[in-house]
Design a protein around this motif. Structure first.
Motif, PDB file in Angstrom:
ATOM      1  N   GLY B  40       2.999   3.989   1.804  1.00  0.00           N
ATOM      2  CA  GLY B  40       3.880   3.841   0.648  1.00  0.00           C
ATOM      3  C   GLY B  40       3.232   4.218  -0.665  1.00  0.00           C
ATOM      4  O   GLY B  40       3.899   4.287  -1.688  1.00  0.00           O
ATOM      5  N   CYS B  41       1.932   4.451  -0.654  1.00  0.00           N
ATOM      6  CA  CYS B  41       1.214   4.685  -1.917  1.00  0.00           C
ATOM      7  C   CYS B  41       1.607   6.035  -2.527  1.00  0.00           C
ATOM      8  O   CYS B  41       1.452   7.074  -1.901  1.00  0.00           O
ATOM      9  N   PRO B  42       2.103   6.022  -3.773  1.00  0.00           N
ATOM     10  CA  PRO B  42       2.593   7.264  -4.374  1.00  0.00           C
ATOM     11  C   PRO B  42       1.476   8.232  -4.756  1.00  0.00           C
ATOM     12  O   PRO B  42       1.733   9.394  -5.039  1.00  0.00           O
ATOM     13  N   VAL B  43       0.251   7.746  -4.800  1.00  0.00           N
ATOM     14  CA  VAL B  43      -0.847   8.606  -5.248  1.00  0.00           C
ATOM     15  C   VAL B  43      -1.779   8.982  -4.100  1.00  0.00           C
ATOM     16  O   VAL B  43      -2.759   9.696  -4.290  1.00  0.00           O
ATOM     17  N   SER B  44      -1.481   8.513  -2.893  1.00  0.00           N
ATOM     18  CA  SER B  44      -2.429   8.691  -1.787  1.00  0.00           C
ATOM     19  C   SER B  44      -2.780  10.168  -1.555  1.00  0.00           C
ATOM     20  O   SER B  44      -3.893  10.481  -1.174  1.00  0.00           O
ATOM     21  N   LEU B  74      -7.689   6.542  -9.329  1.00  0.00           N
ATOM     22  CA  LEU B  74      -6.378   7.189  -9.236  1.00  0.00           C
ATOM     23  C   LEU B  74      -5.260   6.185  -8.987  1.00  0.00           C
ATOM     24  O   LEU B  74      -4.088   6.479  -9.200  1.00  0.00           O
ATOM     25  N   CYS B  75      -5.623   5.001  -8.517  1.00  0.00           N
ATOM     26  CA  CYS B  75      -4.610   3.983  -8.247  1.00  0.00           C
ATOM     27  C   CYS B  75      -3.765   3.765  -9.500  1.00  0.00           C
ATOM     28  O   CYS B  75      -4.283   3.625 -10.596  1.00  0.00           O
ATOM     29  N   ALA B  76      -2.453   3.776  -9.319  1.00  0.00           N
ATOM     30  CA  ALA B  76      -1.548   3.606 -10.462  1.00  0.00           C
ATOM     31  C   ALA B  76      -1.175   2.140 -10.660  1.00  0.00           C
ATOM     32  O   ALA B  76      -0.377   1.811 -11.528  1.00  0.00           O
ATOM     33  N   PHE B  77      -1.724   1.266  -9.855  1.00  0.00           N
ATOM     34  CA  PHE B  77      -1.450  -0.177  -9.938  1.00  0.00           C
ATOM     35  C   PHE B  77       0.054  -0.480  -9.895  1.00  0.00           C
ATOM     36  O   PHE B  77       0.564  -1.244 -10.694  1.00  0.00           O
ATOM     37  N   CYS B  78       0.719   0.181  -8.961  1.00  0.00           N
ATOM     38  CA  CYS B  78       2.171   0.001  -8.856  1.00  0.00           C
ATOM     39  C   CYS B  78       2.521  -1.145  -7.930  1.00  0.00           C
ATOM     40  O   CYS B  78       3.672  -1.562  -7.854  1.00  0.00           O
ATOM     41  N   ASP B  79       1.537  -1.612  -7.169  1.00  0.00           N
ATOM     42  CA  ASP B  79       1.708  -2.770  -6.300  1.00  0.00           C
ATOM     43  C   ASP B  79       2.586  -2.539  -5.073  1.00  0.00           C
ATOM     44  O   ASP B  79       2.986  -3.492  -4.402  1.00  0.00           O
ATOM     45  N   THR B  80       2.895  -1.288  -4.762  1.00  0.00           N
ATOM     46  CA  THR B  80       3.668  -1.028  -3.544  1.00  0.00           C
ATOM     47  C   THR B  80       2.911  -1.530  -2.319  1.00  0.00           C
ATOM     48  O   THR B  80       3.480  -2.158  -1.424  1.00  0.00           O
ATOM     49  N   CYS B  81       1.606  -1.259  -2.294  1.00  0.00           N
ATOM     50  CA  CYS B  81       0.782  -1.626  -1.137  1.00  0.00           C
ATOM     51  C   CYS B  81       0.823  -3.132  -0.862  1.00  0.00           C
ATOM     52  O   CYS B  81       1.171  -3.563   0.236  1.00  0.00           O
ATOM     53  N   SER B  82       0.493  -3.923  -1.883  1.00  0.00           N
ATOM     54  CA  SER B  82       0.431  -5.381  -1.658  1.00  0.00           C
ATOM     55  C   SER B  82       1.792  -5.959  -1.322  1.00  0.00           C
ATOM     56  O   SER B  82       1.899  -6.866  -0.494  1.00  0.00           O
TER      57      SER B  82
HETATM   58  S1  SF4 Z   1      -1.252  -0.168  -6.312  1.00  0.00           S
HETATM   59 FE1  SF4 Z   1      -1.410   0.339  -4.142  1.00  0.00          FE
HETATM   60  S2  SF4 Z   1       0.330   1.649  -3.701  1.00  0.00           S
HETATM   61 FE2  SF4 Z   1       0.099   1.616  -5.926  1.00  0.00          FE
HETATM   62  S3  SF4 Z   1      -1.202   3.374  -6.410  1.00  0.00           S
HETATM   63 FE3  SF4 Z   1      -2.580   1.636  -6.138  1.00  0.00          FE
HETATM   64  S4  SF4 Z   1      -3.176   1.702  -3.998  1.00  0.00           S
HETATM   65 FE4  SF4 Z   1      -1.382   3.001  -4.200  1.00  0.00          FE
END
Ligand code: SF4
Ligand code: SF4
Lengths: 297, 190
Positions: B40-44, B74-82
């Motif tokens: 789900g990570c948008p930046v992976s 690069l993590c956008a801290f969008c929290d999709t992962c958690s």
């Molecule tokens: S918060 Fe998680 S899903 Fe969002 S960019 Fe960072 S690692 Fe990827």
């Protein structure tokens, strides 16, 4: 309902339309906004990725001022909301954090007041039914892709009022205003935050599928409640289209602009003439720019 | 690469896992590597290690490698992962902690990112608020790409979205002091 108002920095510059339309709509809905005097920047992601204490203390100073006035805080910007909410949660959950933060800001702050997003207030406290009653210019025939992005819905423990995978508040409010929300899969996909500005070489790649999906779903436009999402979506369409040999022409609206329009306000006073993807031709085409009878001054 | 017996590694609980658990309440030993976070990570697509792999590195005690990754910048801290993790591992939180530590140690794998956030905070410190026009100009200048996005400047200005002069908080001393005290309280920025 009287609330302390935290506009945040974007609302006077890149997010000027939000800064104009939010107070106009709030007033029409009977919300009394008291702007937090001498508010400071919430630190945004920059403090968040640099310094833990700073990331909590900067928003906490604003909250302390509101707490002194005894008012809950309403925040239009989703990004500021996330930072203010995080400070509230941190202080509420730990005595030690509370004491540390109070020392840093040199003010008393006990997190007795609650931070809420403007969207939450409009959806939960006012609600679609009330909106429906007040509509003077139904947004008929306007197909909207409600775009929530990340910070309004995540982390769910912080954001609280919405489903993190399938939020519906904007869809329902827009339906009540007469628009047609489309069903699409990118409602909560992240827009890349600062990446399209900081590293366009990959930042723009994050945006493309969002444009693509909205268009595929048959949307005429996007609707958001976040200046970051708005700027990314509005500013980069031409560039991304060019890279892929196509033209994207989907105006982006703040939820407050469209609800304001439905309530009879004029496009200009809501800031709708200031978008980079010109939104006026679409509204004209849908017959949504005509003055309304018995409209608002 | 040499073979690793994971259950044995986890059993002996490498330092890193213990530290994350004790200081931050994040239990990375729960991760069973399903990959949902990475999916789900948008930046992976731009990362050198997938979010799942960062967790794996830590499970194996290979923190140094994680700290030097591009991923955490690069993590956008969008929290999709958690939000999606079936094992309730706070991957976002891990990214944040690693990022702060990397910055403190001077491991900067994405210069522009570092420059941008640095300017942003300088503006907040001096003005109390962010002056977006100034931010973009300074960023382009310091990241040595003076003409980046220059085409947007005029349209934004004409639409009243960029101002020449910043808006200020009148009592900037208070915000400056917050910066000073935050650091003396053990914040990790310079
Ligand atoms: S918060 Fe998680 S899903 Fe969002 S960019 Fe960072 S690692 Fe990827
Ligand atoms: S989603 Fe959770 S369990 Fe699955 S790989 Fe990611 S961290 Fe591990």
């Amino acid at each position: 309902m009287k609330l302390a108002y935290y506009p945040g920095c974007s609302l006077s510059s890149t997010g000027i339309e939000f800064g104009m339309s939010a107070p106009v709509l709030a007033k029409a809905l009977g919300l009394e906004l008291w702007e937090i005097p001498e508010w400071n920047c919430c630190g945004s992601s920059s403090a968040h990725v640099t310094d833990h204490n700073l990331a909590l203390a900067l928003p906490a100073r604003n909250l302390a001022i509101a707490e002194e006035a005894g008012l809950d805080v309403v925040v239009p910007c989703a990004a500021c909301y996330a930072r203010l909410k995080a400070a509230e949660a941190a202080v509420r959950s730990s005595r030690r954090t509370k004491e540390e933060i109070e020392k840093i800001i040199d003010r008393k702050y006990e997190a007795k007041i609650t931070v809420r997003s403007l969207l939450d207030i409009i959806y939960t406290e006012i609600g679609p039914a009330k909106i429906r009653e007040k509509v003077l210019r139904p947004l008929e025939g306007l197909r909207v892709a409600a775009y929530y992005g990340c910070l309004l819905v995540r982390p769910p423990k912080v954001a609280q009022f919405e489903d993190p995978e399938n939020p519906v508040s904007m869809d329902r409010l827009l339906s009540a205003a007469g628009a047609e929300p489309v069903d699409w899969g990118y409602k909560t996909e992240c827009c890349g935050g600062g990446h399209p500005t900081i590293s366009p070489e990959f930042g723009l790649k994050i945006l493309k599928p969002i444009y693509e999906e909205a268009r595929y779903a048959g949307a005429d436009c996007f609707v958001t409640a976040c200046p970051m999402c708005f700027t990314n979506l509005d500013m980069r369409q031409k560039e991304v289209g060019k890279q892929h040999g196509t033209v994207y022409n989907l105006p982006v609206f703040y939820i407050t602009e469209l609800l304001g329009l439905a309530l009879g306000f004029e496009a200009r006073e809501l800031g709708i003439n200031r978008h980079l993807v010109n939104a006026l031709p679409l509204l004209k085409h849908k017959g949504l720019l005509h003055p309304v009878k018995g409209g608002r001054e | 690469m040499e073979r690793v017996n994971l259950s044995r590694e986890l059993l002996h609980a490498p330092e890193v896992s213990r530290e994350l658990k004790e200081h931050y309440g994040i239990d990375i030993t729960r991760c069973y590597q399903c990959g949902k976070c990475s999916a789900g990570c948008p930046v992976s697509f731009a990362m050198d290690y997938m979010p799942r792999q960062i967790i794996r590195l830590l499970q194996l005690g290979m923190k140094e490698q994680a700290l030097r990754s591009k991923t955490i910048w690069l993590c956008a801290f969008c929290d999709t992962c958690s939000t999606r993790c079936p094992r309730e591992v706070d991957i976002h939180g891990v990214m944040e902690i690693l990022r702060l530590e990397a910055k403190a140690r001077g491991y900067i794998t994405h210069k522009h990112n570092n420059i941008f956030h640095g300017i942003f905070l300088q503006l907040v410190k001096r003005l109390g608020r962010v002056h977006e026009g100034g931010l973009i100009v300074l960023f382009n200048f310091l990241s040595l790409q003076p003409f980046k996005d220059v085409l947007y400047g005029l349209p934004l200005f004409l639409k009243g979205k960029l101002h020449i002069l910043p808006e200020l908080v009148r009592d900037r001393g208070e915000v400056k002091k917050i910066f000073k005290r935050a650091r003396s309280e053990g914040g990790v920025s310079k």
